[in-house]
Design an enzyme around this catalytic site. Structure first.
Site, short mmCIF file in Angstrom:
data_model
loop_
_atom_site.label_atom_id
_atom_site.label_comp_id
_atom_site.label_asym_id
_atom_site.label_seq_id
_atom_site.Cartn_x
_atom_site.Cartn_y
_atom_site.Cartn_z
N ASN A 269 13.15 12.56 -4.84
CA ASN A 269 11.95 13.06 -5.52
C ASN A 269 11.17 13.86 -4.48
O ASN A 269 10.53 13.28 -3.61
CB ASN A 269 11.13 11.87 -6.04
CG ASN A 269 9.82 12.31 -6.65
OD1 ASN A 269 9.56 13.50 -6.83
ND2 ASN A 269 8.96 11.34 -6.97
N TRP A 270 11.24 15.17 -4.61
CA TRP A 270 10.61 16.02 -3.60
C TRP A 270 9.09 16.07 -3.78
O TRP A 270 8.38 16.61 -2.94
CB TRP A 270 11.18 17.44 -3.66
CG TRP A 270 12.64 17.55 -3.31
CD1 TRP A 270 13.50 16.52 -3.00
CD2 TRP A 270 13.42 18.75 -3.22
NE1 TRP A 270 14.76 17.01 -2.73
CE2 TRP A 270 14.74 18.38 -2.85
CE3 TRP A 270 13.15 20.11 -3.42
CZ2 TRP A 270 15.76 19.31 -2.68
CZ3 TRP A 270 14.16 21.04 -3.25
CH2 TRP A 270 15.45 20.64 -2.87
N LYS A 271 8.59 15.56 -4.89
CA LYS A 271 7.16 15.59 -5.20
C LYS A 271 6.63 17.03 -5.05
O LYS A 271 7.38 17.97 -5.33
CB LYS A 271 6.40 14.58 -4.33
CG LYS A 271 7.03 13.18 -4.43
CD LYS A 271 6.21 12.09 -3.81
CE LYS A 271 6.94 10.76 -3.98
NZ LYS A 271 6.19 9.63 -3.44
N HIS B 6 6.34 8.03 -13.07
CA HIS B 6 6.15 7.77 -11.64
C HIS B 6 4.73 7.24 -11.42
O HIS B 6 3.78 7.67 -12.09
CB HIS B 6 6.37 9.05 -10.82
CG HIS B 6 6.45 8.78 -9.35
ND1 HIS B 6 5.34 8.58 -8.58
CD2 HIS B 6 7.52 8.62 -8.54
CE1 HIS B 6 5.73 8.32 -7.34
NE2 HIS B 6 7.04 8.35 -7.28
N GLU C 82 2.58 7.85 -9.27
CA GLU C 82 1.57 8.88 -8.96
C GLU C 82 1.07 9.54 -10.24
O GLU C 82 -0.10 9.93 -10.32
CB GLU C 82 2.18 9.91 -7.99
CG GLU C 82 2.29 9.31 -6.58
CD GLU C 82 3.43 9.86 -5.75
OE1 GLU C 82 3.99 10.93 -6.08
OE2 GLU C 82 3.78 9.21 -4.74
N GLY D 65 5.36 5.87 0.40
CA GLY D 65 4.76 6.74 1.40
C GLY D 65 3.96 5.99 2.46
O GLY D 65 3.22 6.59 3.22
N SER E 128 9.45 4.05 0.65
CA SER E 128 9.77 4.09 2.09
C SER E 128 11.23 3.73 2.38
O SER E 128 11.53 3.09 3.39
CB SER E 128 8.81 3.20 2.88
OG SER E 128 7.48 3.65 2.70
N GLY F 105 11.53 9.46 -1.57
CA GLY F 105 10.47 10.47 -1.44
C GLY F 105 10.62 11.21 -0.12
O GLY F 105 11.45 12.10 0.03
N GLY F 106 9.83 10.82 0.86
CA GLY F 106 9.77 11.52 2.15
C GLY F 106 11.12 11.81 2.78
O GLY F 106 11.38 12.94 3.22
P1 13P Z 1 8.62 7.48 -0.29
O1 13P Z 1 10.11 7.37 -0.10
O2 13P Z 1 8.04 8.68 0.39
O3 13P Z 1 7.92 6.21 0.00
O4 13P Z 1 8.39 7.78 -1.87
C1 13P Z 1 9.02 6.99 -2.79
C2 13P Z 1 8.81 7.60 -4.12
O5 13P Z 1 7.70 7.59 -4.64
C3 13P Z 1 9.94 8.23 -4.79
O6 13P Z 1 9.67 8.55 -6.11
#
Ligand code: 13P
Length: 250
Positions: free
Chosen positions: A9-11, A96, A98, A174, A213, A234-235
């Site tokens: 998920n590149w957000k 998600h 967020e 994150g 994470s 994510g990251g």
């Molecule tokens: P991180 O891997 O950056 O913690 O993010 C997880 C996430 O929200 C994937 O959708």
């Protein structure tokens, strides 16, 4: 045998040129990871089409990070599931944390989005997970159960057979703070039990991904757990080498 999935998920990260570069790097290193791992990348809407082009011919799938509740029409700023599907996307992340937290997404809106996804042949990656306060109060099971019951329980068996669930504890997203492999297994097994109540044996086939994470150094331990079928990253998905290395965690 459940599907093994590593989804990125590149957000709201990468410019189109950077996204294409990242996708090409993932394609270039794909051969180092077992064919048995299904990789999915989920870039921002603006470069979905360029990323789809960049991964063409590889076995990397592309997903969007959200879709609209409506089919089409006067909904300024929204992107319809049929538009995403027309580009060649196979997946869409829905619910998600967020989006729940910052954009007020509720089960009501998510039911509509799920319907749009299925009507257009997209596989939803439906996210659930508790925040820190809920975890500390011991409410994480109830929170995940409600998020499943209010949305996933409305699916037909046919739809459910084409669903991916991601458990993402908000306190681990994150933050660098990962759920332990045992914590992940405990709640993944619980989620599967909830799914079993409604869908019986079909629940055994549903991939449940861990997110929060997740990185090359902890993926193997988490993925080794029986009810963890991969990760929503994510990251670490923004660095091709790390994303691929997570796939080696199986
Ligand atoms: P991180 O891997 O950056 O913690 O993010 C997880 C996430 O929200 C994937 O959708």
């Amino acid at each position: 045998m459940r599907k093994k999935i590593v989804a990125g998920n590149w957000k709201m990260n990468t410019l189109p040129s950077e996204g294409v570069e990242l996708a090409k790097a993932v394609v270039a290193g794909r051969g180092e990871v077992c064919e048995c791992v299904n990789f999915i990348v989920c870039p921002p809407f603006t470069h979905l089409s360029q990323v789809i082009e960049a991964v063409k011919g590889s076995n990397i799938a592309v997903g969007a990070q959200d879709c609209a509740t409506e089919t089409k029409g006067a909904y300024t700023g929204e992107v319809a599931a049929q538009m995403i599907a027309a580009l060649g996307c196979k997946y869409v992340i829905l619910g998600h944390s967020e989006r729940r937290q910052y954009y007020g997404e509720t089960s009501e809106t998510l039911n509509k989005k799920m319907a749009q996804a299925y009507a257009n042949g997209l596989t939803p990656i439906y996210c659930v997970g508790e925040n820190l306060e809920e975890r500390e109060a011991g409410n994480h099971f109830a929170v995940c159960k409600a998020q499943i019951e209010e949305v996933v329980f409305n699916l037909t068996e046919e739809q459910f057979a084409n669903l991916v669930i991601a458990y993402e504890p908000v306190w681990a997203i994150g933050t660098g703070k990962t759920a332990t492999a045992d914590q992940a297994q405990e709640i993944h097994a619980y989620i599967r039990e909830v799914l079993r109540e409604k869908f019986g044996a079909l629940a055994e086939e549903c991939p449940i991904l861990y997110g929060g994470s997740c990185k090359p150094s902890n993926a193997a331990e988490i993925f080794a757990k029986e009810d963890v079928d991969g990760g929503l990253i994510g990251g670490a998905a923004l660095v091709a080498g790390d994303f691929l290395a997570i796939g080696k965690g199986f």
